[in-house]
Write a protein that holds these residues in place. Structure first.
Motif, PDB file in Angstrom:
ATOM      1  N   GLN A  17      41.424  42.322  43.838  1.00 37.63           N
ATOM      2  CA  GLN A  17      40.838  41.831  42.589  1.00 37.63           C
ATOM      3  C   GLN A  17      41.887  41.101  41.737  1.00 37.63           C
ATOM      4  O   GLN A  17      41.596  40.069  41.127  1.00 37.63           O
ATOM      5  N   ALA A  21      41.796  37.137  40.648  1.00 29.30           N
ATOM      6  CA  ALA A  21      41.918  36.726  39.250  1.00 29.30           C
ATOM      7  C   ALA A  21      43.060  35.732  39.047  1.00 29.30           C
ATOM      8  O   ALA A  21      42.945  34.821  38.219  1.00 29.30           O
ATOM      9  N   TYR A  22      44.136  35.884  39.782  1.00 22.96           N
ATOM     10  CA  TYR A  22      45.317  35.049  39.591  1.00 22.96           C
ATOM     11  C   TYR A  22      45.594  34.136  40.782  1.00 22.96           C
ATOM     12  O   TYR A  22      46.729  33.684  40.982  1.00 22.96           O
ATOM     13  N   THR A  45      40.664  35.610  49.012  1.00 27.26           N
ATOM     14  CA  THR A  45      41.099  34.518  48.138  1.00 27.26           C
ATOM     15  C   THR A  45      41.235  33.178  48.846  1.00 27.26           C
ATOM     16  O   THR A  45      41.243  32.143  48.184  1.00 27.26           O
ATOM     17  N   GLU A 112      50.399  41.885  35.593  1.00 24.25           N
ATOM     18  CA  GLU A 112      49.866  40.803  34.757  1.00 24.25           C
ATOM     19  C   GLU A 112      50.956  40.192  33.884  1.00 24.25           C
ATOM     20  O   GLU A 112      51.004  38.963  33.719  1.00 24.25           O
TER      21      GLU A 112
END
Length: 138
Positions: A17, A21-22, A45, A112
């Motif tokens: 996940q 997201a990144y 991804t 993050e």
């Protein structure tokens, strides 16, 4: 930058996940991972992920060797604090990252911060302090 991904079994989905997201940031860098984590990330991804052996077959040691040879710039190792049988692997990677000044995250909050810093260029000091002499290959 060369980014190594690792995760305990109960944290693999969180790593996937996070990488979804990144994905935009990660796609600008070279990503490597232990086998099962890397396979899951690549499938979710579409990122090219250089795969090392699985943890059980020495993937942690392979990443550790790359750290020692200055071929890794960041490690994201999502750990499960309730998994005690892998403490020596966490300690091994932690000590190497500390010894060689490699930014290291064991949870999504710290990851993050590092990934946003990577995007802003905050980690460009790695190229100045520890310039690469050989290209990264698996």
């Amino acid at each position: 930058m060369n980014i190594a991904l690792m995760s305990h079994d109960r944290k693999k989905e969180l790593m996937v996940q996070f990488c979804i997201a990144y994905c935009g940031i990660l796609s600008k860098h070279t990503v490597c991972a232990t086998n099962s984590t890397g396979t899951m990330v690549a499938e979710a991804t579409g990122l090219p992920v250089n795969l090392f052996l699985s943890h059980e077959h020495g993937g942690s040691q392979q990443i550790g060797a790359r750290i020692a040879y200055n071929e890794i710039d960041m490690v994201l190792f999502f750990t499960d604090p309730q998994t005690h049988d892998l403490d020596k692997d966490i300690d091994y990677i932690t000590r190497l990252c500390d010894q060689y000044n490699i930014p290291y995250a064991t949870n999504v909050g710290t990851a993050e911060i590092l990934i946003h810093g990577l995007e802003r260029g905050d980690l460009d000091w790695r190229d100045i302090v520890s310039p690469k002499t050989t290209p990264f290959t698996v």
